[in-house]
Design an enzyme around this catalytic site. Structure first.
Site, short mmCIF file in Angstrom:
data_model
loop_
_atom_site.label_atom_id
_atom_site.label_comp_id
_atom_site.label_asym_id
_atom_site.label_seq_id
_atom_site.Cartn_x
_atom_site.Cartn_y
_atom_site.Cartn_z
N ASP A 183 0.86 -1.18 0.00
CA ASP A 183 0.00 0.00 0.00
C ASP A 183 0.90 1.23 0.00
OD1 ASP A 183 -1.64 -2.17 0.67
OD2 ASP A 183 -2.87 -1.01 2.05
N LYS B 255 -7.00 3.37 -2.54
CA LYS B 255 -7.27 3.27 -1.10
C LYS B 255 -7.47 4.67 -0.55
CE LYS B 255 -4.86 1.84 3.14
NZ LYS B 255 -3.67 1.13 3.68
N LYS C 73 -10.14 0.16 -1.50
CA LYS C 73 -9.91 -0.14 -0.09
C LYS C 73 -10.25 1.08 0.75
CE LYS C 73 -6.40 -1.55 3.27
NZ LYS C 73 -5.03 -2.08 3.47
#
Length: 222
Positions: free
Chosen positions: A93, A156, A186
Site C-alpha cells: 500500500d 485506497k 480499499k
C-alpha cells in the site's frame, strides 16, 4: 446488536486487512496481530516494512511504502516496496504525494505509481493511498485515474494518520465510480463499527483496512 445487511461475518472478514502500523509497534504486538487475524478469519495482515519478514501461514502479508506522509522520493518508495516484497510481502500500500494531487499535478502522481509498480512488477498487489479526506472531488478522480494508468490494483482512501480524517462514504462512492470495477477500492482510517463498514461496502469498498477488526466483525451475523 447486528447491522441489517446480507453480508455475513465471514463475508466481511474476507475483505479485511487486519492492520498494525503504529510507530511504536513491537514484535510481540505483531505476533498478537497475527494470532488475532487467524482467530477472526480475516484475509490479510498489514504491518510496517521494518517488521518484515513475519511468519503468518494462511494469511496474506501486506505492508506500506512512503508511509504515512507520501513525501518520499519515488525511487525511495520503489526501493522500500521492492525490499518488502523480497522479505515476503505480497501486497504493498503506497502513499502518493498528496500535495501533488492537490496541486493538480497528476503526472507526478502517475510517475510515483509507475515507479513503485515497476519496482514490484507482478510480484505484489499494489494499492495506492490517495488520502481522500484531504482532496477535492476533482483531485480524488484525478488521483484514481493516475493510479489506474500507473498499473495499480486498488485505490485506497487513507493512511489513517492524516489530520483531515479517514474513509468516508462519499469518497468511496466517487472512487468506485471512477475505477468502475477495474480496480479494487480499499476503505481505511477511522472504521470502528459494523455500521461504518457496512456503509462503506455499500458505497463500493471491496477491501477494508481495520485495526479494530474484532469490534467491527462483532456487529455482523454469522
Amino acid at each position: 446488536m447486528t447491522v441489517s445487511t446480507p453480508l455475513t461475518r465471514a463475508d466481511v472478514a474476507d475483505m479485511i486487512d487486519h492492520t498494525l502500523l503504529a510507530p511504536d509497534a513491537t514484535p510481540a504486538q505483531v505476533e498478537a496481530l497475527i494470532a488475532e487475524a487467524r482467530e477472526l478469519g480475516v484475509y490479510a495482515i498489514c504491518v510496517s516494512p521494518s517488521m518484515l519478514p513475519v511468519r503468518a501461514p494462511g494469511l496474506v502479508v501486506a505492508t506500506v511504502a512512503g508511509f504515512p506522509s507520501g513525501k518520499h522520493h519515488s525511487l525511495v518508495k520503489g526501493a522500500e516496496a521492492r525490499l518488502a516484497v523480497d522479505q515476503g510481502a505480497v501486497e504493498v500500500d503506497m502513499v502518493i504525494d498528496v500535495g501533488a494531487a492537490l496541486a493538480g499535478d497528476f503526472n507526478a502522481v502517475l510517475a510515483d505509481v509507475i515507479t513503485v509498480r515497476e519496482a514490484t512488477v507482478d510480484r505484489a498487489v499494489l494499492k495506492v493511498i490517495i488520502e481522500s479526506a484531504a482532496l477535492t472531488d476533482e483531485a480524488i478522480v484525478g488521483a484514481c485515474r493516475a493510479a489506474e494508468q500507473g498499473g495499480a490494483d486498488f485505490v485506497k482512501t487513507s493512511t489513517g494518520f492524516h489530520p483531515a480524517g479517514g474513509a468516508g462514504v462519499h469518497a468511496v462512492r466517487l472512487m468506485a465510480e471512477t475505477v468502475g470495477g477495474r480496480l479494487g477500492v480499499k476503505a481505511s482510517g477511522g472504521i470502528r463499527t459494523a455500521e461504518d463498514a457496512a456503509a462503506l461496502i455499500a458505497a463500493g469498498a471491496t477491501r477494508l483496512g481495520l485495526s479494530k477488526s474484532a469490534a467491527v466483525l462483532a456487529g455482523f451475523a454469522d
